[in-house]
Design a protein around this motif. Structure first.
Motif, PDB file in Angstrom:
ATOM      1  N   SER A 360       0.856  -1.185   0.000  1.00 45.54           N
ATOM      2  CA  SER A 360       0.000   0.000   0.000  1.00 45.54           C
ATOM      3  C   SER A 360       0.892   1.235   0.000  1.00 45.54           C
ATOM      4  O   SER A 360       2.127   1.120   0.072  1.00 45.54           O
ATOM      5  N   PRO A 361       0.308   2.436  -0.047  1.00 41.51           N
ATOM      6  CA  PRO A 361       1.125   3.658   0.064  1.00 41.51           C
ATOM      7  C   PRO A 361       1.548   3.976   1.493  1.00 41.51           C
ATOM      8  O   PRO A 361       2.197   4.989   1.729  1.00 41.51           O
ATOM      9  N   TYR A 362       1.174   3.119   2.459  1.00 39.60           N
ATOM     10  CA  TYR A 362       1.390   3.440   3.871  1.00 39.60           C
ATOM     11  C   TYR A 362       2.601   2.725   4.478  1.00 39.60           C
ATOM     12  O   TYR A 362       2.818   2.810   5.691  1.00 39.60           O
ATOM     13  N   LEU A 363       3.389   2.049   3.662  1.00 41.35           N
ATOM     14  CA  LEU A 363       4.457   1.208   4.187  1.00 41.35           C
ATOM     15  C   LEU A 363       5.623   2.022   4.738  1.00 41.35           C
ATOM     16  O   LEU A 363       5.868   3.153   4.317  1.00 41.35           O
ATOM     17  N   PHE A 364       6.360   1.410   5.653  1.00 42.10           N
ATOM     18  CA  PHE A 364       7.476   2.094   6.313  1.00 42.10           C
ATOM     19  C   PHE A 364       8.690   2.199   5.394  1.00 42.10           C
ATOM     20  O   PHE A 364       8.754   1.553   4.344  1.00 42.10           O
ATOM     21  N   ASN A 365       9.646   3.005   5.811  1.00 39.40           N
ATOM     22  CA  ASN A 365      10.876   3.196   5.037  1.00 39.40           C
ATOM     23  C   ASN A 365      11.966   2.198   5.401  1.00 39.40           C
ATOM     24  O   ASN A 365      13.046   2.234   4.818  1.00 39.40           O
ATOM     25  N   GLY A 366      11.697   1.334   6.368  1.00 42.34           N
ATOM     26  CA  GLY A 366      12.697   0.362   6.798  1.00 42.34           C
ATOM     27  C   GLY A 366      13.009   0.529   8.270  1.00 42.34           C
ATOM     28  O   GLY A 366      12.526   1.444   8.939  1.00 42.34           O
ATOM     29  N   TYR A 367      13.814  -0.400   8.793  1.00 45.17           N
ATOM     30  CA  TYR A 367      14.263  -0.328  10.180  1.00 45.17           C
ATOM     31  C   TYR A 367      15.561   0.479  10.248  1.00 45.17           C
ATOM     32  O   TYR A 367      16.475   0.272   9.451  1.00 45.17           O
ATOM     33  N   TRP A 368      15.620   1.374  11.204  1.00 37.07           N
ATOM     34  CA  TRP A 368      16.772   2.246  11.355  1.00 37.07           C
ATOM     35  C   TRP A 368      18.047   1.422  11.553  1.00 37.07           C
ATOM     36  O   TRP A 368      18.152   0.636  12.504  1.00 37.07           O
ATOM     37  N   ASN A 369      18.992   1.608  10.634  1.00 34.27           N
ATOM     38  CA  ASN A 369      20.308   0.961  10.718  1.00 34.27           C
ATOM     39  C   ASN A 369      20.243  -0.557  10.843  1.00 34.27           C
ATOM     40  O   ASN A 369      21.130  -1.177  11.432  1.00 34.27           O
ATOM     41  N   LYS A 370      19.193  -1.157  10.285  1.00 36.23           N
ATOM     42  CA  LYS A 370      19.070  -2.614  10.324  1.00 36.23           C
ATOM     43  C   LYS A 370      18.679  -3.129   8.939  1.00 36.23           C
ATOM     44  O   LYS A 370      17.525  -3.547   8.712  1.00 36.23           O
ATOM     45  N   PRO A 371      19.607  -3.127   8.007  1.00 35.49           N
ATOM     46  CA  PRO A 371      19.280  -3.542   6.636  1.00 35.49           C
ATOM     47  C   PRO A 371      18.859  -4.999   6.522  1.00 35.49           C
ATOM     48  O   PRO A 371      17.998  -5.337   5.703  1.00 35.49           O
ATOM     49  N   ASP A 372      19.448  -5.886   7.322  1.00 39.85           N
ATOM     50  CA  ASP A 372      19.082  -7.300   7.236  1.00 39.85           C
ATOM     51  C   ASP A 372      17.649  -7.520   7.688  1.00 39.85           C
ATOM     52  O   ASP A 372      16.872  -8.243   7.038  1.00 39.85           O
ATOM     53  N   GLU A 373      17.266  -6.903   8.831  1.00 42.02           N
ATOM     54  CA  GLU A 373      15.888  -7.035   9.318  1.00 42.02           C
ATOM     55  C   GLU A 373      14.900  -6.394   8.348  1.00 42.02           C
ATOM     56  O   GLU A 373      13.788  -6.891   8.157  1.00 42.02           O
ATOM     57  N   THR A 374      15.318  -5.285   7.726  1.00 47.47           N
ATOM     58  CA  THR A 374      14.457  -4.633   6.738  1.00 47.47           C
ATOM     59  C   THR A 374      14.200  -5.569   5.566  1.00 47.47           C
ATOM     60  O   THR A 374      13.057  -5.728   5.107  1.00 47.47           O
ATOM     61  N   ALA A 375      15.260  -6.208   5.074  1.00 46.12           N
ATOM     62  CA  ALA A 375      15.121  -7.134   3.953  1.00 46.12           C
ATOM     63  C   ALA A 375      14.198  -8.296   4.299  1.00 46.12           C
ATOM     64  O   ALA A 375      13.427  -8.770   3.453  1.00 46.12           O
TER      65      ALA A 375
END
Length: 502
Positions: A360-375
């Motif tokens: 959706s258009p409401y999704l987050f930009n990712g976890y701060w300084n946590k690229p693996d968890e974001t992925a």
């Protein structure tokens, strides 16, 4: 031709709402009020003061405060300066705050007087970067000279970082964009029909909470009025609903539980002539509580939405379906798609349980300084917060809990929500939570924690009740009667605390 599209920031939405009716009251809070013209000026002054103080766009600061008059202006004003606000839980302890300040790399903190001692004890931030809400903060804000031109801020950039509650492990900083929340406000106005210029909202949930912020700021973004309650008291809430002509309120299940724990004399003879929308979120609202809400407030009023800080509002169940579809959290929110995927990312059919994903258009930009968890949270443009669920043939979503909460006993999956629903259907059980604990034979065994209205709950009868509803491997092997279930301030169940008790 230059691009003249203006960014959709939190501050811009409120400032343009102020142009429509500058003298209208925007916020009531603890006997004080702010008109839109005053709120607009405060936001602009915070933006200017941030620049004067050397706050750089993209840098992080922390806001540690309960609901208060200044909360919205701090977030919106700093956001318009490109500064990212870490919205900390106002109940946090010094050690937790210290870890948050270090992880978020905050260079300043705005703190309510009731939280100042905790902020000082946490250290990390130098005294000249501790801004205490009240006279010293007012002086800092009001000494700034507003600029005619508000700095250019991309609405895709983060305006806030909201840390997870840490119910399943180390808290993570969830980066939220202006655009995601601004569009959430507008979608909420469309879905709930109660966020217009003529509407009056009651904000009782913490503004640092994802849902509390969306439903507390939405009325200001659309030109309505909001009464912000600094703390929750069920009698006061009823009084506000009855006397303020409020049209809507957002609650969490703990609010509902406390409300109906009041003596009948305090509940009877109440009238809510303007109330047209009640929205529940943050944790599942048990079906008996839904039924009681409908009985008390009337039909056509109660909604329940499901979402996460990462994904925003994912789906919503409307009043016409809230009793017709027991335990469902509804259909997709506007502009949202839902998919149930397996561990390989393949979409499952109706009725099959898997991971709940949305886009959706409401999704987050990712976890701060946590690229693996974001992925790990993303799968080909879809996002999950780790919840398990399924959809019926009509597309209604049902949540079965978090993947990390699932119990594996004898190699078979047990979904806590299914067992908890069976326990709640037994007379005398008002709350139930199920966890798995290590077992040499089964790998894990099911243990149930119960809150009961009756001091002498018939556990033998309860076991027979469960046997009639559940397969043997799902039936709790042990029951614990406790006074109350451990929850965080937003009402989320803390299963790890229950496991620690075992």
């Amino acid at each position: 031709m230059t691009n003249s599209v203006l960014p959709m920031t939190i501050g811009r939405g409120i400032r343009t709402a102020a142009l429509r009716n500058p003298r209208k009251t925007a916020i009531y809070c603890d006997g004080e009020r702010l008109r839109y013209c005053e709120l607009k000026l405060r936001i602009e002054k915070v933006t200017a003061a941030a620049a004067n103080s050397g706050f750089k766009p993209g840098s992080n600061v922390t806001l540690l405060a309960p609901n208060c008059l200044e909360y919205v202006e701090v977030v919106a004003g700093l956001g318009d300066a490109g500064v990212v606000v870490v919205t900390a839980n106002s109940h946090t302890k010094a050690a937790e705050l210290q870890a948050l300040l270090i992880d978020s790399q905050s260079h300043a903190i705005f703190v309510h007087p009731t939280c100042e001692e905790i902020a000082r004890a946490a250290g990390i931030i130098s005294d000249d970067r501790v801004y205490v809400l009240g006279s010293s903060y007012d002086k800092w804000r009001d000494s700034a000279v507003c600029s005619v031109d508000i700095p250019a801020v991309s609405d895709g950039s983060s305006f806030a970082i909201s840390y997870t509650s840490g119910t399943t492990g180390q808290p993570k900083g969830i980066m939220l964009s202006h655009r995601s929340r601004a569009l959430s406000f507008l979608a909420a106005a469309a879905e709930y029909g109660c966020y217009g210029a003529d509407d009056h909202s009651i904000a009782v949930a913490p503004l640092y909470h994802g849902g509390g912020f969306i439903f507390g700021v939405a009325p200001l973004f659309t030109g309505g009025c909001c009464t912000i309650l600094s703390s929750f008291d069920p009698e006061r809430l009823l009084h506000e609903l009855e006397t303020s002509n409020a049209t809507n309120i957002f609650v969490v299940p703990t609010h509902v539980s406390a409300l109906f724990a009041l003596p009948s004399a305090k509940l009877n003879r109440r009238r809510f002539p303007a109330l047209k929308t009640i929205i529940s979120n943050a944790a599942p609202l048990p079906q008996p509580a839904k039924e009681r809400m409908v009985t008390y407030f009337g039909e056509g009023v109660l909604y329940e939405c499901y979402g996460s800080t990462e994904a925003g509002i994912v789906c919503n169940i409307r009043p016409a379906d809230i009793l017709r579809k027991p335990d469902s959290v509804g259909q997709p929110f506007p502009c949202t798609e839902i998919a149930i995927l397996n561990e390989d990312g393949q979409q499952l059919s109706a009725g099959d349980k898997g991971y709940v994903y949305s886009r959706s258009p409401y999704l987050f930009n990712g976890y701060w300084n946590k690229p693996d968890e974001t992925a790990q949270a993303w799968c080909n443009g879809w996002v999950t917060a780790g919840d398990l669920g399924w959809q019926d043939e009509d597309g209604f979503l049902y949540i079965d809990g978090r993947a990390k909460d699932m119990i594996i006993t004898g190699g078979v999956n047990v979904y806590p929500k299914e067992v908890e629903n069976a326990l709640l259907a037994f007379g005398g059980v008002s709350e139930a939570a199920v966890v798995g604990i290590p077992d040499e034979h089964w790998g894990e065994r099911v243990v149930a924690f119960l809150v009961s209205e009756h001091p002498e709950l018939d556990l033998a009868a309860l076991g027979a009740h469960c046997k009639a509803l559940l397969s043997n491997f799902k039936i709790p092997k042990e029951y614990r009667i406790i006074k109350e279930l451990p929850r965080n301030p937003t009402g989320k169940l803390l299963r790890r605390v229950l496991r620690d008790q075992l």
